[in-house]
Design a protein around this motif. Structure first.
Motif, short mmCIF file in Angstrom:
data_model
loop_
_atom_site.label_atom_id
_atom_site.label_comp_id
_atom_site.label_asym_id
_atom_site.label_seq_id
_atom_site.Cartn_x
_atom_site.Cartn_y
_atom_site.Cartn_z
N LEU A 236 9.05 -6.04 -11.11
CA LEU A 236 9.68 -5.33 -12.23
C LEU A 236 8.64 -4.56 -13.05
CD1 LEU A 236 12.20 -8.11 -13.37
CD2 LEU A 236 12.73 -6.03 -12.07
N ALA A 237 7.44 -4.46 -12.51
CA ALA A 237 6.35 -3.69 -13.12
C ALA A 237 5.86 -4.29 -14.43
CB ALA A 237 6.77 -2.23 -13.33
N LEU A 238 5.99 -5.60 -14.58
CA LEU A 238 5.45 -6.23 -15.79
C LEU A 238 3.94 -6.39 -15.64
CD1 LEU A 238 8.25 -8.86 -16.36
CD2 LEU A 238 7.61 -7.04 -17.93
N ASN A 239 3.28 -6.50 -16.77
CA ASN A 239 1.84 -6.70 -16.76
C ASN A 239 1.50 -8.00 -16.00
OD1 ASN A 239 -0.83 -7.34 -17.42
ND2 ASN A 239 -0.65 -6.27 -19.39
N LEU B 195 -0.66 -4.67 -4.95
CA LEU B 195 0.54 -5.14 -5.65
C LEU B 195 0.22 -5.61 -7.08
CD1 LEU B 195 2.21 -7.08 -2.69
CD2 LEU B 195 2.82 -4.82 -3.56
N LEU B 196 -1.06 -5.63 -7.44
CA LEU B 196 -1.41 -5.90 -8.84
C LEU B 196 -1.71 -4.54 -9.46
CD1 LEU B 196 -3.77 -9.04 -8.67
CD2 LEU B 196 -1.35 -8.94 -9.25
N ARG B 197 -0.65 -3.90 -9.93
CA ARG B 197 -0.79 -2.49 -10.29
C ARG B 197 -1.31 -2.31 -11.72
NH1 ARG B 197 3.07 0.60 -6.81
NH2 ARG B 197 3.03 2.14 -8.47
N GLN B 198 -2.20 -1.37 -11.87
CA GLN B 198 -2.75 -1.07 -13.19
C GLN B 198 -1.76 -0.31 -14.06
OE1 GLN B 198 -5.58 -2.46 -14.28
NE2 GLN B 198 -5.49 -3.43 -12.27
N ASP B 199 -0.79 0.36 -13.41
CA ASP B 199 0.17 1.13 -14.20
C ASP B 199 1.39 0.32 -14.60
OD1 ASP B 199 0.71 0.94 -11.52
OD2 ASP B 199 1.67 2.89 -11.33
N ALA B 200 1.27 -1.01 -14.54
CA ALA B 200 2.37 -1.88 -14.98
C ALA B 200 2.53 -1.76 -16.49
CB ALA B 200 2.07 -3.33 -14.60
#
Lengths: 298, 135
Positions: free
Chosen positions: A265-268, A290-295
């Motif tokens: 869900l793109a949460l931090n 999958l650990l996205r910085q733009d979360a």
């Protein structure tokens, strides 16, 4: 939508990594999980003795608090709490004689008859959000993540409280599909991790972990997805011991389903508390981007 | 294993208590062994769950008391869901454990768990384990 929520003891300490991503994710999905006020320990295990009522008092007290707060549903996250509360609720619903004795003993101003419905978060996702709607709200699908859904015992057994079929359950598979991962079926997905036997003999746990992890690996999985804080401890502790004793044993990361939900869900990633995972999935998730910085807030 | 079965044993206090605490009809079992076949702990047991049922209904208390089987059970309910007769073996295991624990005999001594383990173990392990292993 507001739902009453019962955390249980371990979710406030070791398993914040199960709780916090769940609460944050549900908020994104439009659900506010409100912690039951003055909740007490559910007792961990449901008393299996026919002549024992005193051990049902703790879970029933929690259920009464939920009823008094005006809620019809109670959401749980820990597999043990789910099982204990749901079975105690069933007893209050179906056994009139025992219900009356327990109610008289508790002396609350309401008579409890099992009115609250005890749910596990996976059931909320399936029945109140829906897999299709969940998939629509996923922003970062967990593409190419080969994930082994591990159910353990108390979510799927005994049958009268199971959240899905006791044999070959699919709910966690469906969840993983909805968030874009690839569920990898494996033969030991409902086998017990050894549970409370960790207190008695660690060698039990070692054998259980070896069988479960090897079965998942042989089936092609790269990560084990779990729901229960005791499974987390046993599977990870067992793996660490195994890695020291057997040179051919390869460890597998273990992750809570709620952590994967939050990432999708793109949460931090901070909300996932990966620092609490004993078999950290971070390097695998990073490798797969999958650990996205733009979360959100990331 | 040799054991003497008598009418006195079949109607013994032990059989009566096991039935009362478990709430199970011990005669339901037809010894098919599905419970033992589905038990994840059976390799660690000296008597299989199927054997425990048979010994319990024959009133062979000493044989059961000297076995570690009920203390090896993890209450995972695999036997319960797999029994074709609807016999809840997890309740029988609990009843036999309680016959010991209710005499105030603990199977695991909490003070015997090393301090570092007590700190490290999740509460859920302590709560559920002490419920199953102490009176």
């Amino acid at each position: 939508m507001r739902l009453a929520y019962y955390p249980g003891c371990t979710l406030k300490t070791r398993a914040r990594s199960l709780e916090e991503p769940a609460l944050a994710s549900m908020e994104v999905l439009g659900f506010k999980l409100e912690e039951v006020r003055r909740w007490n320990c559910c007792g961990g295990v449901y008393s299996l003795a026919d002549d024992d009522l005193i051990h049902h008092v703790a879970p029933v007290r929690n259920l009464i608090r939920v009823k008094k707060s005006g809620n019809d549903n109670l959401v749980t996250l820990c597999s043990f709490c789910f099982n204990t509360l749901k079975r105690a609720n069933l007893l209050m619903k179906e056994n009139v004689e025992k219900r009356d004795t327990i109610n008289r003993f508790i002396e609350e101003d309401v008579e409890y008859k099992g009115e609250v419905e005890v749910l596990h978060l996976l059931e909320v996702l399936r029945d109140k959000v829906g897999w299709k709607d969940l998939a629509r709200q996923v922003r970062f699908p967990l593409k190419e993540l080969k994930a082994a859904p591990y159910y353990g015992c108390t979510l799927v057994r005994p049958r009268q409280v199971a959240i899905d079929r006791s044999e070959s359950p699919l709910i966690l598979h469906e969840f993983l599909k909805s968030i874009g991962a690839i569920p990898v079926d494996f033969s030991e997905s409902t086998r017990c991790c050894g549970s409370y036997q960790i207190l008695h003999d660690r060698s039990f746990i070692l054998d259980c972990s070896a069988d479960i992890v090897s079965s998942a690996r042989d089936a092609g999985a790269e990560i084990l997805v779990i729901t229960c804080p005791l499974c987390e401890y046993n599977l990870c502790q067992g793996q660490k011991d195994l890695a020291q004793r057997r040179s051919d044993f390869i460890q597998m990361p273990v992750v809570y389903f709620t952590q994967l939900l939050a990432l999708s869900l793109a949460l931090n990633p901070k909300v996932c508390h990966f620092e609490l995972n004993s078999c950290s999935p971070e390097s695998l998730l990073r490798e797969k981007n999958l650990l996205r910085q733009d979360a959100i807030g990331g | 294993m040799g054991a003497t079965v008598s009418s006195r044993r079949l109607g013994s206090d032990f059989v009566r208590k096991v039935k009362k605490i478990s709430g199970q009809n011990l005669q339901l079992c037809y010894q098919c062994g599905m419970c033992s076949g589905s038990c994840p702990m059976v390799a660690k047991m000296d008597l299989s769950p199927r054997q425990i049922i048979e010994l319990a209904r024959l009133g062979l208390e000493e044989e059961i008391a000297s076995s570690r089987t009920v203390w090896t059970c993890a209450s995972c309910f695999a036997c319960t869901v797999n029994c074709p007769r609807g016999f809840d073996i997890s309740k029988l295991m609990e009843a036999i454990r309680l016959l010991t624990l209710r005499k105030n005999v603990d199977y695991v001594r909490p003070e015997g768990i090393p301090r570092e383990e007590r700190i490290e173990l999740p509460q859920i392990a302590m709560v559920s384990g002490l419920r199953k292993f102490t009176g």
